[in-house]
Structures are given as C-alpha cells and as structure tokens.
Design a protein around this motif. Structure first.
Motif, short mmCIF file in Angstrom:
data_model
loop_
_atom_site.label_atom_id
_atom_site.label_comp_id
_atom_site.label_asym_id
_atom_site.label_seq_id
_atom_site.Cartn_x
_atom_site.Cartn_y
_atom_site.Cartn_z
N GLU A 1 -2.32 4.83 2.51
CA GLU A 1 -2.24 5.37 3.87
C GLU A 1 -1.97 6.86 3.76
N LEU A 2 -2.76 7.66 4.44
CA LEU A 2 -2.61 9.12 4.41
C LEU A 2 -2.10 9.59 5.76
N LYS A 3 -0.98 10.30 5.71
CA LYS A 3 -0.39 10.86 6.93
C LYS A 3 -0.29 12.37 6.74
N GLU A 4 -0.77 13.12 7.72
CA GLU A 4 -0.71 14.58 7.67
C GLU A 4 0.39 15.06 8.61
N VAL A 5 1.28 15.92 8.11
CA VAL A 5 2.41 16.41 8.89
C VAL A 5 2.38 17.94 8.92
N ASP A 6 2.34 18.51 10.12
CA ASP A 6 2.36 19.96 10.31
C ASP A 6 3.82 20.43 10.25
N ILE A 7 4.14 21.24 9.25
CA ILE A 7 5.53 21.67 9.07
C ILE A 7 6.03 22.53 10.22
N GLY B 1 7.75 8.73 -0.77
CA GLY B 1 9.03 9.42 -0.69
C GLY B 1 9.32 10.38 -1.83
N VAL B 2 8.38 10.55 -2.76
CA VAL B 2 8.59 11.45 -3.90
C VAL B 2 7.57 12.59 -3.84
N GLU B 3 8.06 13.83 -3.87
CA GLU B 3 7.16 14.98 -3.91
C GLU B 3 6.51 15.03 -5.29
N VAL B 4 5.18 14.94 -5.32
CA VAL B 4 4.49 14.88 -6.61
C VAL B 4 3.68 16.14 -6.94
N ASP B 5 3.33 16.94 -5.94
CA ASP B 5 2.57 18.16 -6.20
C ASP B 5 2.63 19.07 -4.99
N TYR B 6 2.38 20.35 -5.22
CA TYR B 6 2.35 21.31 -4.11
C TYR B 6 1.52 22.52 -4.51
N MET C 1 0.85 -1.19 0.00
CA MET C 1 0.00 0.00 0.00
C MET C 1 0.89 1.24 0.00
N LYS C 2 0.52 2.20 -0.81
CA LYS C 2 1.30 3.43 -0.92
C LYS C 2 1.11 4.29 0.33
N LEU C 3 2.15 5.06 0.66
CA LEU C 3 2.09 6.02 1.75
C LEU C 3 2.08 7.42 1.16
N VAL C 4 1.04 8.17 1.48
CA VAL C 4 0.91 9.54 1.02
C VAL C 4 1.05 10.45 2.23
N ILE C 5 2.00 11.39 2.15
CA ILE C 5 2.19 12.35 3.23
C ILE C 5 1.76 13.72 2.71
N LEU C 6 0.91 14.37 3.48
CA LEU C 6 0.46 15.72 3.18
C LEU C 6 1.13 16.67 4.17
N TYR C 7 2.06 17.47 3.68
CA TYR C 7 2.71 18.49 4.51
C TYR C 7 1.81 19.71 4.52
N THR C 8 1.50 20.19 5.71
CA THR C 8 0.47 21.21 5.88
C THR C 8 0.80 22.13 7.04
N LYS C 9 -0.07 23.07 7.31
CA LYS C 9 0.00 23.91 8.50
C LYS C 9 -1.41 24.31 8.91
N VAL C 10 -1.54 24.84 10.10
CA VAL C 10 -2.83 25.26 10.63
C VAL C 10 -3.31 26.50 9.86
N ASN C 11 -4.62 26.61 9.71
CA ASN C 11 -5.26 27.76 9.05
C ASN C 11 -4.77 27.94 7.61
#
Length: 77
Positions: free
Chosen positions: A32-38, A59-64, A1-11
C-alpha cells in the motif's frame, strides 16, 4: 501487506522520481502506497524539510533524497 509512506511536497522533482520508482516496484512487490505532504503537518515539516522525499516502510525510514531502487526493494522482500 506492507505500508509504504512517501513524505513529499509540491513542486519537488525528486519526490516525483521517488513516486514513479515506488509505483514501478509495486509491480513486483505488492504494498500500500500512501503519499503525505509535509506542508500539511508542522511536525513533519520540521522533521523532513531538508530530507524529502523520505520513504518509510512499515514505520521505518529506509531512504531519502535521491532514493535507490535497490535499497528500497531490499526492504520490500
């Protein structure tokens, strides 16, 4: 299963949009979706401060910024 990390911040409206898009994509592409507050990590803050949200798949940045459902779904196949 792929791991997707969403780098984010509040507001962050773009971050909320990206999260909803990823949750929608999970219906057709299980991952699997993991949210990470920068703001919890100085290195991530320095790296992504002007780019968030950032979507990383296996492990690969695909969009921002304003993430694209078409672009991300291509990386989930």
């Amino acid at each position: 299963m792929k791991l997707v990390i969403l780098y984010t911040k509040v507001n962050c409206p773009l971050c909320e949009d990206a999260k909803q898009l990823l949750e929608f994509l999970q219906l057709d592409h299980p991952f699997e979706l993991k949210e990470v507050d920068i703001y919890q990590n100085d290195d991530l803050l320095e790296k992504y401060q002007l780019m968030i949200p950032v979507v990383e798949i296996d492990g690969v940045e695909v969009d921002y910024g304003q993430v694209s459902i078409d672009h991300i779904s291509k990386h989930l196949v």
